[in-house]
Design a protein around this motif. Structure first.
Motif, PDB file in Angstrom:
ATOM      1  N   ARG A 120      -6.204   1.821   1.136  1.00 26.59           N
ATOM      2  CA  ARG A 120      -6.190   0.130   0.072  1.00 26.59           C
ATOM      3  C   ARG A 120      -5.383  -0.929   1.129  1.00 26.59           C
ATOM      4  O   ARG A 120      -5.229  -1.749   0.814  1.00 26.59           O
ATOM      5  N   ALA A 171       1.086  -1.276  -0.313  1.00 19.96           N
ATOM      6  CA  ALA A 171       0.011   0.149   0.213  1.00 19.96           C
ATOM      7  C   ALA A 171       1.080   1.317   0.030  1.00 19.96           C
ATOM      8  O   ALA A 171       0.464   2.026  -0.881  1.00 19.96           O
ATOM      9  N   SER A 191      -7.173  -4.624   1.309  1.00 26.67           N
ATOM     10  CA  SER A 191      -6.374  -6.001   1.092  1.00 26.67           C
ATOM     11  C   SER A 191      -6.660  -7.135   2.117  1.00 26.67           C
ATOM     12  O   SER A 191      -6.296  -8.013   2.169  1.00 26.67           O
ATOM     13  N   GLU A 250      -5.732   7.878   1.637  1.00 24.83           N
ATOM     14  CA  GLU A 250      -5.598   6.735   0.222  1.00 24.83           C
ATOM     15  C   GLU A 250      -4.120   4.966   1.353  1.00 24.83           C
ATOM     16  O   GLU A 250      -5.006   4.533   0.198  1.00 24.83           O
TER      17      GLU A 250
END
Length: 216
Positions: free
Chosen positions: A177, A103, A181, A173
């Motif tokens: 991510r 990430a 996941s 952001e």
């Protein structure tokens, strides 16, 4: 105590070696030292080398790294450096399994920062807080002197601040991510996000936080 090698010559002229664990013992009358065999390992060419390695490992647990290295070599050995490895390695594996490293590197693409270097610095800061808590500045000395972290031989205070600035600037952001996941592992909705950043600590609800977009 030592590993003793004895040899026997066969009739065909070939030589067979045998390995034994022995120690020297003086005769109570003559005082002449002789070897007393404690354990026979068998022929040297068929010996269980994994068993020998386990024996060496069990003995080395009671020695300092410098002593263990010196004992394994007959020449002069100079130990230039010794670092802790295990704890940071385990955390690094978990870091990658959770997708944190990916990430950080992914979000860094297109930005004016080396994503790989920044990710390693941020991991080092996290590992230091987990293993030997201290200040952010102390982390630079910790990485340079006390621990071995893959692809992170060391970094400056400026690199640490640059990596933390990147983390704060792209926190939403990056968090999105990471949640993307790992959320499937729990199969749960994310309603509250707890944040512990270099600049602030707090609780961010899904209703009023930039991370609301990460709600799954």
């Amino acid at each position: 105590m030592y590993l003793r090698e004895t040899k026997r010559r066969n009739r065909d002229g070939s030589t067979v070696s045998y390995l034994q664990l022995a120690h020297s013992e003086r005769h109570p009358v003559t005082g002449v030292p002789s070897a007393k065999v404690i354990h026979n390992f068998g022929r040297a060419d068929t010996v269980d080398r994994d068993a020998l390695a386990r024996l060496v490992g069990s003995i080395s647990r009671f020695l300092d790294p410098e002593q263990a290295i010196a004992a394994a070599h007959t020449g002069d050995i100079e130990v230039l450096d010794s670092r802790r490895f295990g704890g940071a390695w385990v955390l690094d594996q978990l870091w990658e399994r959770l997708g944190v490293g990916a990430a950080l590197r992914g979000v860094a693409e297109g930005r004016r920062i080396d994503g790989g270097a920044a990710e390693r610095v941020l991991f080092a800061l996290v590992a230091q807080r987990a293993l030997e808590p201290g200040s952010k500045l102390a982390a630079t000395r910790w990485v340079a002197e006390r621990v071995a972290i893959a692809d992170c031989p060391g970094f400056s205070d400026d690199c640490a601040y640059a990596a933390m600035d990147f983390l704060l600037d792209a926190l939403g952001e990056i968090a999105g991510r990471i949640f993307g996941s790992v959320a499937h592992l729990l199969n749960l909705d994310v309603d509250i996000v707890f944040i512990d950043s270099p600049a602030n600590r707090g609780v961010c609800s899904a209703a009023g936080c930039p991370l609301a977009a990460s709600r799954l």
